[in-house]
Design a protein around this motif. Structure first.
Motif, PDB file in Angstrom:
ATOM      1  N   MET A  31     -76.850  50.019 127.885  1.00  0.00           N
ATOM      2  CA  MET A  31     -76.690  48.896 128.811  1.00  0.00           C
ATOM      3  C   MET A  31     -76.643  47.553 128.079  1.00  0.00           C
ATOM      4  O   MET A  31     -76.570  46.498 128.707  1.00  0.00           O
ATOM      5  CB  MET A  31     -77.834  48.880 129.830  1.00  0.00           C
ATOM      6  CG  MET A  31     -77.805  50.029 130.795  1.00  0.00           C
ATOM      7  SD  MET A  31     -76.450  49.804 131.956  1.00  0.00           S
ATOM      8  CE  MET A  31     -76.447  51.381 132.748  1.00  0.00           C
ATOM      9  N   ASP A  32     -76.711  47.589 126.750  1.00  0.00           N
ATOM     10  CA  ASP A  32     -76.696  46.382 125.915  1.00  0.00           C
ATOM     11  C   ASP A  32     -77.851  45.437 126.215  1.00  0.00           C
ATOM     12  O   ASP A  32     -77.694  44.210 126.176  1.00  0.00           O
ATOM     13  CB  ASP A  32     -75.370  45.629 126.050  1.00  0.00           C
ATOM     14  CG  ASP A  32     -74.191  46.418 125.506  1.00  0.00           C
ATOM     15  OD1 ASP A  32     -74.340  47.061 124.452  1.00  0.00           O
ATOM     16  OD2 ASP A  32     -73.125  46.407 126.147  1.00  0.00           O
ATOM     17  N   ALA A  88     -86.269  48.968 134.571  1.00  0.00           N
ATOM     18  CA  ALA A  88     -86.348  47.707 133.823  1.00  0.00           C
ATOM     19  C   ALA A  88     -85.022  46.958 133.922  1.00  0.00           C
ATOM     20  O   ALA A  88     -85.003  45.741 134.146  1.00  0.00           O
ATOM     21  CB  ALA A  88     -86.707  47.973 132.361  1.00  0.00           C
ATOM     22  N   CYS A  89     -83.921  47.684 133.789  1.00  0.00           N
ATOM     23  CA  CYS A  89     -82.597  47.056 133.919  1.00  0.00           C
ATOM     24  C   CYS A  89     -82.394  46.476 135.312  1.00  0.00           C
ATOM     25  O   CYS A  89     -81.865  45.367 135.457  1.00  0.00           O
ATOM     26  CB  CYS A  89     -81.500  48.068 133.611  1.00  0.00           C
ATOM     27  SG  CYS A  89     -81.354  48.523 131.869  1.00  0.00           S
ATOM     28  N   GLU A  90     -82.809  47.217 136.330  1.00  0.00           N
ATOM     29  CA  GLU A  90     -82.665  46.712 137.699  1.00  0.00           C
ATOM     30  C   GLU A  90     -83.485  45.432 137.900  1.00  0.00           C
ATOM     31  O   GLU A  90     -83.015  44.489 138.526  1.00  0.00           O
ATOM     32  CB  GLU A  90     -83.089  47.776 138.703  1.00  0.00           C
ATOM     33  CG  GLU A  90     -82.100  48.918 138.814  1.00  0.00           C
ATOM     34  CD  GLU A  90     -82.558  50.029 139.740  1.00  0.00           C
ATOM     35  OE1 GLU A  90     -83.677  49.968 140.285  1.00  0.00           O
ATOM     36  OE2 GLU A  90     -81.768  50.976 139.932  1.00  0.00           O
ATOM     37  N   ILE A  91     -84.684  45.415 137.352  1.00  0.00           N
ATOM     38  CA  ILE A  91     -85.534  44.233 137.493  1.00  0.00           C
ATOM     39  C   ILE A  91     -84.881  43.018 136.839  1.00  0.00           C
ATOM     40  O   ILE A  91     -84.777  41.955 137.450  1.00  0.00           O
ATOM     41  CB  ILE A  91     -86.942  44.493 136.910  1.00  0.00           C
ATOM     42  CG1 ILE A  91     -87.697  45.510 137.785  1.00  0.00           C
ATOM     43  CG2 ILE A  91     -87.731  43.181 136.780  1.00  0.00           C
ATOM     44  CD1 ILE A  91     -88.967  46.055 137.143  1.00  0.00           C
ATOM     45  N   SER A 136     -76.163  38.999 136.034  1.00  0.00           N
ATOM     46  CA  SER A 136     -75.182  39.680 136.885  1.00  0.00           C
ATOM     47  C   SER A 136     -74.343  40.692 136.105  1.00  0.00           C
ATOM     48  O   SER A 136     -73.941  41.712 136.659  1.00  0.00           O
ATOM     49  CB  SER A 136     -74.280  38.663 137.584  1.00  0.00           C
ATOM     50  OG  SER A 136     -73.563  37.904 136.639  1.00  0.00           O
ATOM     51  N   GLU A 137     -74.075  40.434 134.843  1.00  0.00           N
ATOM     52  CA  GLU A 137     -73.307  41.400 134.042  1.00  0.00           C
ATOM     53  C   GLU A 137     -74.055  42.733 133.953  1.00  0.00           C
ATOM     54  O   GLU A 137     -73.441  43.802 134.040  1.00  0.00           O
ATOM     55  CB  GLU A 137     -73.043  40.851 132.640  1.00  0.00           C
ATOM     56  CG  GLU A 137     -72.469  41.925 131.743  1.00  0.00           C
ATOM     57  CD  GLU A 137     -71.255  41.486 130.976  1.00  0.00           C
ATOM     58  OE1 GLU A 137     -70.969  42.154 129.980  1.00  0.00           O
ATOM     59  OE2 GLU A 137     -70.609  40.508 131.352  1.00  0.00           O
ATOM     60  N   LEU A 138     -75.345  42.679 133.816  1.00  0.00           N
ATOM     61  CA  LEU A 138     -76.143  43.905 133.769  1.00  0.00           C
ATOM     62  C   LEU A 138     -76.113  44.603 135.127  1.00  0.00           C
ATOM     63  O   LEU A 138     -75.997  45.826 135.207  1.00  0.00           O
ATOM     64  CB  LEU A 138     -77.584  43.595 133.346  1.00  0.00           C
ATOM     65  CG  LEU A 138     -78.520  44.791 133.261  1.00  0.00           C
ATOM     66  CD1 LEU A 138     -77.985  45.873 132.325  1.00  0.00           C
ATOM     67  CD2 LEU A 138     -79.901  44.327 132.810  1.00  0.00           C
ATOM     68  N   ARG A 139     -76.200  43.841 136.192  1.00  0.00           N
ATOM     69  CA  ARG A 139     -76.118  44.424 137.539  1.00  0.00           C
ATOM     70  C   ARG A 139     -74.793  45.157 137.714  1.00  0.00           C
ATOM     71  O   ARG A 139     -74.734  46.255 138.261  1.00  0.00           O
ATOM     72  CB  ARG A 139     -76.296  43.324 138.592  1.00  0.00           C
ATOM     73  CG  ARG A 139     -76.459  43.850 139.995  1.00  0.00           C
ATOM     74  CD  ARG A 139     -76.916  42.794 141.000  1.00  0.00           C
ATOM     75  NE  ARG A 139     -76.288  41.485 140.893  1.00  0.00           N
ATOM     76  CZ  ARG A 139     -76.868  40.401 140.346  1.00  0.00           C
ATOM     77  NH1 ARG A 139     -78.089  40.461 139.864  1.00  0.00           N
ATOM     78  NH2 ARG A 139     -76.224  39.253 140.301  1.00  0.00           N
ATOM     79  N   ASN A 140     -73.718  44.580 137.209  1.00  0.00           N
ATOM     80  CA  ASN A 140     -72.402  45.230 137.293  1.00  0.00           C
ATOM     81  C   ASN A 140     -72.364  46.524 136.481  1.00  0.00           C
ATOM     82  O   ASN A 140     -71.767  47.513 136.909  1.00  0.00           O
ATOM     83  CB  ASN A 140     -71.298  44.275 136.846  1.00  0.00           C
ATOM     84  CG  ASN A 140     -71.112  43.131 137.821  1.00  0.00           C
ATOM     85  OD1 ASN A 140     -71.423  43.248 139.007  1.00  0.00           O
ATOM     86  ND2 ASN A 140     -70.625  42.002 137.330  1.00  0.00           N
ATOM     87  N   LYS A 141     -73.006  46.528 135.319  1.00  0.00           N
ATOM     88  CA  LYS A 141     -73.077  47.758 134.514  1.00  0.00           C
ATOM     89  C   LYS A 141     -73.849  48.840 135.255  1.00  0.00           C
ATOM     90  O   LYS A 141     -73.484  50.021 135.190  1.00  0.00           O
ATOM     91  CB  LYS A 141     -73.741  47.484 133.163  1.00  0.00           C
ATOM     92  CG  LYS A 141     -72.864  46.755 132.193  1.00  0.00           C
ATOM     93  CD  LYS A 141     -73.569  46.574 130.873  1.00  0.00           C
ATOM     94  CE  LYS A 141     -72.677  45.831 129.903  1.00  0.00           C
ATOM     95  NZ  LYS A 141     -73.257  45.763 128.576  1.00  0.00           N
ATOM     96  N   LEU A 142     -74.916  48.454 135.915  1.00  0.00           N
ATOM     97  CA  LEU A 142     -75.686  49.426 136.694  1.00  0.00           C
ATOM     98  C   LEU A 142     -74.843  50.003 137.831  1.00  0.00           C
ATOM     99  O   LEU A 142     -74.895  51.207 138.105  1.00  0.00           O
ATOM    100  CB  LEU A 142     -76.962  48.784 137.246  1.00  0.00           C
ATOM    101  CG  LEU A 142     -78.052  48.512 136.228  1.00  0.00           C
ATOM    102  CD1 LEU A 142     -79.097  47.568 136.798  1.00  0.00           C
ATOM    103  CD2 LEU A 142     -78.690  49.802 135.753  1.00  0.00           C
TER     104      LEU A 142
END
Length: 173
Positions: A35-36, A133-136, A142-148
């Motif tokens: 997830m970088d 942790a990623c969701e939190i 927002s880029e992480l939310r898109n990866k999720l």
């Protein structure tokens, strides 16, 4: 790690009560890497190195850490100990070990007093700890939310593919 993060410091801190927890916790590290998400991983015991554990918890926020994942087996006090010394979200990973194969660690991690919460995943469920942790932190990134969201689509499509494979097998009976 990911240049999309404004601050390149570790966003997630993974602490393990023992080096024997690494085989379980490397799965969390893999999720965060995929997830970088910048992270660090270390061994720190609530019982054998309490001053070090306390320092990790107390200094995490100023170092840019946004979530702590703590893994421990048996008595499993690490997550609760860290949560007592920080207001950063702490996710506990009970490790299967000892005579009760992780059930004692699960209860030790999940049964926290009011005001000192520890989010707890299943026994040895380090991947879920990393996804949580990623969701939190995706609330902020927002880029992480898109990866999720993309990861969820991949999982969805994988199930559909398995469904089609089962239907094909059923036709051949």
């Amino acid at each position: 790690m990911n240049s999309k993060f404004k601050n390149q410091s570790s966003k997630v801190l993974i602490l393990m009560g023992s080096d024997s927890d690494f085989e379980v916790m490397k799965k969390a590290a893999k999720v965060l890497s995929d997830m970088d998400v910048p992270f660090e991983l270390d061994v720190c015991s609530a019982h054998r190195t309490p001053d070090r554990a306390k320092k990790y918890a107390e200094e995490a926020e100023e170092r840019g850490v946004e979530v702590i994942i703590a893994a421990a087996g048996m008595a499993a006090h690490l997550a609760g100990f860290l949560a007592a010394h920080t207001t950063i979200p702490v996710i506990g990973v009970p490790i299967a070990s000892g005579a009760l194969n992780g059930f004692d660690a699960l209860l030790s991690t999940v049964q926290m007093p009011p005001g000192v919460p520890v989010a707890t995943v299943g026994i040895n469920a380090s991947e879920n700890a990393a996804y949580l942790a990623c969701e939190i932190i995706s609330i902020k990134y927002s880029e992480l939310r898109n990866k999720l969201k993309e990861k969820r689509k991949e999982m969805y499509n994988k199930v559909l593919k398995k469904s089609e494979e089962i239907k094909t097998k059923l036709q051949n009976i």
